[in-house]
Design a protein around this motif. Structure first.
Motif, PDB file in Angstrom:
ATOM      1  N   MET A  65       0.829  -1.211   0.000  1.00 36.41           N
ATOM      2  CA  MET A  65       0.000   0.000   0.000  1.00 36.41           C
ATOM      3  C   MET A  65       0.866   1.264   0.000  1.00 36.41           C
ATOM      4  O   MET A  65       0.583   2.227  -0.715  1.00 36.41           O
ATOM      5  N   VAL A  66       1.913   1.246   0.791  1.00 41.50           N
ATOM      6  CA  VAL A  66       2.826   2.410   0.846  1.00 41.50           C
ATOM      7  C   VAL A  66       3.398   2.704  -0.528  1.00 41.50           C
ATOM      8  O   VAL A  66       3.518   3.862  -0.952  1.00 41.50           O
ATOM      9  N   GLY A  67       3.748   1.647  -1.271  1.00 42.11           N
ATOM     10  CA  GLY A  67       4.354   1.827  -2.581  1.00 42.11           C
ATOM     11  C   GLY A  67       3.440   2.508  -3.578  1.00 42.11           C
ATOM     12  O   GLY A  67       3.896   2.996  -4.621  1.00 42.11           O
ATOM     13  N   ARG A  68       2.134   2.523  -3.292  1.00 42.55           N
ATOM     14  CA  ARG A  68       1.191   3.170  -4.203  1.00 42.55           C
ATOM     15  C   ARG A  68       1.159   4.702  -4.022  1.00 42.55           C
ATOM     16  O   ARG A  68       0.510   5.388  -4.800  1.00 42.55           O
ATOM     17  N   PHE A  69       1.810   5.191  -2.977  1.00 44.93           N
ATOM     18  CA  PHE A  69       1.832   6.637  -2.701  1.00 44.93           C
ATOM     19  C   PHE A  69       3.265   7.138  -2.879  1.00 44.93           C
ATOM     20  O   PHE A  69       4.177   6.745  -2.131  1.00 44.93           O
ATOM     21  N   LEU A  72       5.099   8.673   0.145  1.00 44.30           N
ATOM     22  CA  LEU A  72       5.544   7.702   1.146  1.00 44.30           C
ATOM     23  C   LEU A  72       6.749   6.915   0.646  1.00 44.30           C
ATOM     24  O   LEU A  72       7.693   6.636   1.412  1.00 44.30           O
ATOM     25  N   GLN A  73       6.725   6.558  -0.620  1.00 41.48           N
ATOM     26  CA  GLN A  73       7.841   5.815  -1.192  1.00 41.48           C
ATOM     27  C   GLN A  73       9.097   6.675  -1.188  1.00 41.48           C
ATOM     28  O   GLN A  73      10.210   6.177  -0.967  1.00 41.48           O
ATOM     29  N   ASN A  74       8.942   7.955  -1.446  1.00 45.85           N
ATOM     30  CA  ASN A  74      10.094   8.872  -1.415  1.00 45.85           C
ATOM     31  C   ASN A  74      10.722   8.935  -0.028  1.00 45.85           C
ATOM     32  O   ASN A  74      11.945   8.999   0.111  1.00 45.85           O
ATOM     33  N   ILE A  75       9.865   8.895   0.999  1.00 40.12           N
ATOM     34  CA  ILE A  75      10.379   8.894   2.377  1.00 40.12           C
ATOM     35  C   ILE A  75      11.223   7.652   2.626  1.00 40.12           C
ATOM     36  O   ILE A  75      12.313   7.725   3.207  1.00 40.12           O
ATOM     37  N   ILE A  76      10.721   6.506   2.156  1.00 43.74           N
ATOM     38  CA  ILE A  76      11.476   5.248   2.318  1.00 43.74           C
ATOM     39  C   ILE A  76      12.802   5.334   1.569  1.00 43.74           C
ATOM     40  O   ILE A  76      13.866   4.976   2.104  1.00 43.74           O
ATOM     41  N   ASP A  77      12.753   5.811   0.349  1.00 47.31           N
ATOM     42  CA  ASP A  77      13.966   5.882  -0.479  1.00 47.31           C
ATOM     43  C   ASP A  77      15.005   6.838   0.120  1.00 47.31           C
ATOM     44  O   ASP A  77      16.213   6.607   0.004  1.00 47.31           O
ATOM     45  N   GLN A  78      14.548   7.890   0.762  1.00 48.65           N
ATOM     46  CA  GLN A  78      15.465   8.889   1.313  1.00 48.65           C
ATOM     47  C   GLN A  78      16.113   8.416   2.609  1.00 48.65           C
ATOM     48  O   GLN A  78      17.270   8.764   2.885  1.00 48.65           O
ATOM     49  N   HIS A  79      15.366   7.632   3.403  1.00 47.53           N
ATOM     50  CA  HIS A  79      15.844   7.353   4.760  1.00 47.53           C
ATOM     51  C   HIS A  79      16.175   5.885   5.043  1.00 47.53           C
ATOM     52  O   HIS A  79      16.860   5.601   6.029  1.00 47.53           O
ATOM     53  N   SER A  80      15.686   4.971   4.211  1.00 48.42           N
ATOM     54  CA  SER A  80      15.938   3.555   4.528  1.00 48.42           C
ATOM     55  C   SER A  80      15.639   2.694   3.288  1.00 48.42           C
ATOM     56  O   SER A  80      15.677   3.192   2.168  1.00 48.42           O
ATOM     57  N   GLU A 124      -1.665  10.734   9.854  1.00 43.97           N
ATOM     58  CA  GLU A 124      -2.727   9.934   9.237  1.00 43.97           C
ATOM     59  C   GLU A 124      -2.202   8.661   8.602  1.00 43.97           C
ATOM     60  O   GLU A 124      -2.882   7.621   8.591  1.00 43.97           O
ATOM     61  N   PHE A 125      -0.957   8.725   8.060  1.00 47.71           N
ATOM     62  CA  PHE A 125      -0.391   7.515   7.447  1.00 47.71           C
ATOM     63  C   PHE A 125       0.044   6.516   8.514  1.00 47.71           C
ATOM     64  O   PHE A 125      -0.019   5.309   8.310  1.00 47.71           O
ATOM     65  N   TYR A 126       0.498   7.082   9.683  1.00 53.59           N
ATOM     66  CA  TYR A 126       0.885   6.169  10.763  1.00 53.59           C
ATOM     67  C   TYR A 126      -0.345   5.446  11.324  1.00 53.59           C
ATOM     68  O   TYR A 126      -0.370   4.216  11.443  1.00 53.59           O
TER      69      TYR A 126
END
Length: 586
Positions: A65-69, A72-80, A124-126
């Protein structure tokens, strides 16, 4: 078939009681409000196998689900990476039914909130991620315990209570992180404004410039007057020089004519001296004749004497001759007497003639010297006339230049007056700028206070950060009092015990995590020193001793920088120990 047995809801709702879980005061309140007890924790533990069974499926569905936004995906790519976060999420899910409400549990949830705040994951995402948990667990719980509605109800209610607590702790930590950012940002703005503390120096420089410009203007006016006077005098001198040259030329002609007469008189005197010399020669000749007469007289007298002697010898025959001889002798004696008188007179005449001759020589010499000096005087007079003509020309130039300089100095005076007007405008603009900066700082501080009021609680790093700005703000109000923009008698600074700083310092003093650090003792002393200096400044303001406030500001600046360093060190100590200990007394 489910729910064939009805539940008496009124009887199943438990009475409101305090929680039996032992924790901090703040956590006790949360637990009591949620009615979460040790019994709930025991009930949740029955779900451990379900969490283990579905944790990977929940995690996979969650990150799909996260990958569809994109955000959110940018946050993952930037930090982990997804892999690392998946492993962490699985461990988190497995910990839910095995958790105990202790320091380790709290610090772990706080860490989750801190991380989400730092990576800017919005709440809201958390909270939305728990839907993935409910999607798997609620159906599976109903499937497992559907035949026992009461047990099912207890399981679901206990799970909801726990996840609600879990979310509260995480979101509270998240909010604290965001609050810290807001507080830090607004505090940074306030601190930047308080660093604009050169307005007093600028006003002093402007005032000094005005004073110097006024002095220059006065000097320029005086110079203009002097130059104008010089110009007038130069014109008068130039005009007088022309008249002087004319008079000098006339004088030169008179002197030259006098000199010619003098030279003519010298020539006449030379002729007179020559005649005197001739007279002396004639007198000398007369003297010679007189000498000759005297000699003849003496010889005649001698002959007469001899004749008398011979006459006496002749007797009677010589009586007539004796009478003649006697008369000749008498004539010789008279002649000799006259010669003596003539000789005496000639000697006097000769002496006087010699004196006249000597005087004539001296006069001739003096006349020669006077003639030479007069000729030199004529040469000097020629040179003087030439110089006067040069001076006259130069004076004319000076007069012209002086007139130009007079116009220039008047222009300078005019321009300096314009400069004075501009500097005065700068001073007005400077004061307006200072007042605007003060107004901005006041509004920013009011906004800062409103933001602080909106924050549920201030503790740890947040409180230490706020206190840093508050010390700077105190110094800022004292500074603005000195330049008459602020009233020091208003606000917290005049009420030590009621001030925010006192309240906040008491808070950190009661926090063992902060109070136990060795640097706290230094911070406490500096805190008391700052209050003393602030009170001294207040007293100086009431007495109107603004120069004393300036000295206090220098000391306060040193103390403020020192306590800010202490607060940074305390904040670092909190950050190093925040795992488990940060929220002991939160």
């Amino acid at each position: 078939m489910f729910f064939t047995k009805r539940i008496n809801v009124e009887k199943k709702v438990q009475p409101l009681n305090d929680t039996d879980i032992q924790s901090t005061d703040r956590m006790q309140n949360k637990l009591s409000y949620l009615q979460l007890n040790n019994k709930d924790l025991e009930i949740i533990k029955k779900l451990d196998y379900l969490f283990d069974k579905y944790c990977e499926d929940i995690t996979e569905r969650h990150y799909e689900m996260v990958g569809r936004f994109a955000n959110l995906q940018n946050i993952i790519d930037q930090h982990s990476t997804r892999e690392r976060l998946s492993n962490t999420f699985i461990k988190y899910l497995q910990s839910i039914p095995r958790s105990e409400i202790n320091e380790e549990y709290i610090s772990g949830r706080v860490k989750i909130g801190d991380i989400h705040s730092k990576i800017r994951l919005t709440p809201e995402f958390y909270t939305g991620s728990y839907i993935r948990v409910y999607e798997y667990l609620i159906p599976s719980i109903i499937s497992e315990f559907g035949n026992s509605p009461e047990q099912l109800s207890e399981l679901l209610l206990s799970l909801i209570k726990f996840i609600t607590l879990d979310s509260q702790i995480v979101l509270e930590s998240y909010q604290e992180g965001n609050d810290y950012k807001v507080v830090s940002n607004i505090s940074s703005v306030m601190e930047l404004i308080t660093k604009i503390n050169k307005m007093k120096d600028l006003l002093a420089v402007v005032d000094s410039t005005i004073a110097e410009a006024e002095a220059v203007a006065a000097a320029a006016e005086e110079l203009s007057s002097s130059v104008e006077e010089v110009a007038n005098n130069a014109i008068n001198v130039s005009e007088n020089a022309e008249e002087t040259i004319l008079q000098a030329n006339n004088g030169q002609k008179v002197i030259e004519e006098s000199l010619k007469g003098f030279l003519s008189m010298t020539e006449d005197f030379s002729e007179t001296k020559e005649k005197i010399n001739n007279l002396l020669k004639e007198i000398q000749n007369v003297t010679t004749v007189v000498s000759f007469i005297r000699d003849v007289s003496e010889q005649t007298n001698l002959l007469a004497l001899n004749a008398s002697i011979e006459a006496a010898r002749a007797g009677e025959h010589g009586k007539g001759f004796a009478v003649v001889a006697n008369e000749v002798r008498k004539l010789s004696e008279q002649t000799n007497t006259s010669v003596q008188k003539i000789t005496s007179t000639i000697e006097k005449i000769q002496a006087e003639a010699n004196e006249v001759d000597q005087n004539s020589d001296r006069m001739s010499t003096q006349l020669g010297v006077r003639v030479n000096k007069t000729r030199d005087a004529i040469d000097v007079l020629d040179q003087i006339i030439t110089r006067i003509e040069d001076v006259g020309g130069a004076t004319s130039n000076i007069a012209a230049i002086a007139e130009e300089q007079s116009a220039a100095t008047q222009d300078i005076t005019s321009r300096i007056n314009e400069v004075l007007q501009h500097v005065d405008e700068i001073r007005t603009a400077t004061k307006e700028t200072g007042s605007t900066i003060y107004d901005a700082s006041y509004k920013v501080n009011e906004l800062r206070k409103e933001v602080l009021k909106s924050i549920p609680r201030l503790s740890g790093e947040n409180l230490l950060r706020v206190m840093k700005t508050e010390y700077e703000t105190w110094k800022w109000w004292i500074y603005n009092t000195m330049i008459e923009f602020h009233d020091l008698s208003e606000g917290d600074i005049a009420r030590r015990q009621e001030s925010r700083l006192s309240t906040w310092f008491t808070t950190i003093k009661n926090d063992p995590l902060i109070q136990s650090q060795s640097v706290f003792t230094t911070a406490e002393k500096l805190h008391n020193d700052i209050f003393t200096l602030a009170n001294d400044a207040l007293g100086a303001m009431k007495r109107g001793h603004f120069s004393e406030i300036s000295q206090i500001l220098e000391q306060l600046d040193t103390k403020t920088e020192a306590i800010k360093e202490c607060l940074d060190e305390l904040s670092l100590g909190v950050a190093e120990r925040k795992t488990g200990k940060r929220h002991q007394h939160s």
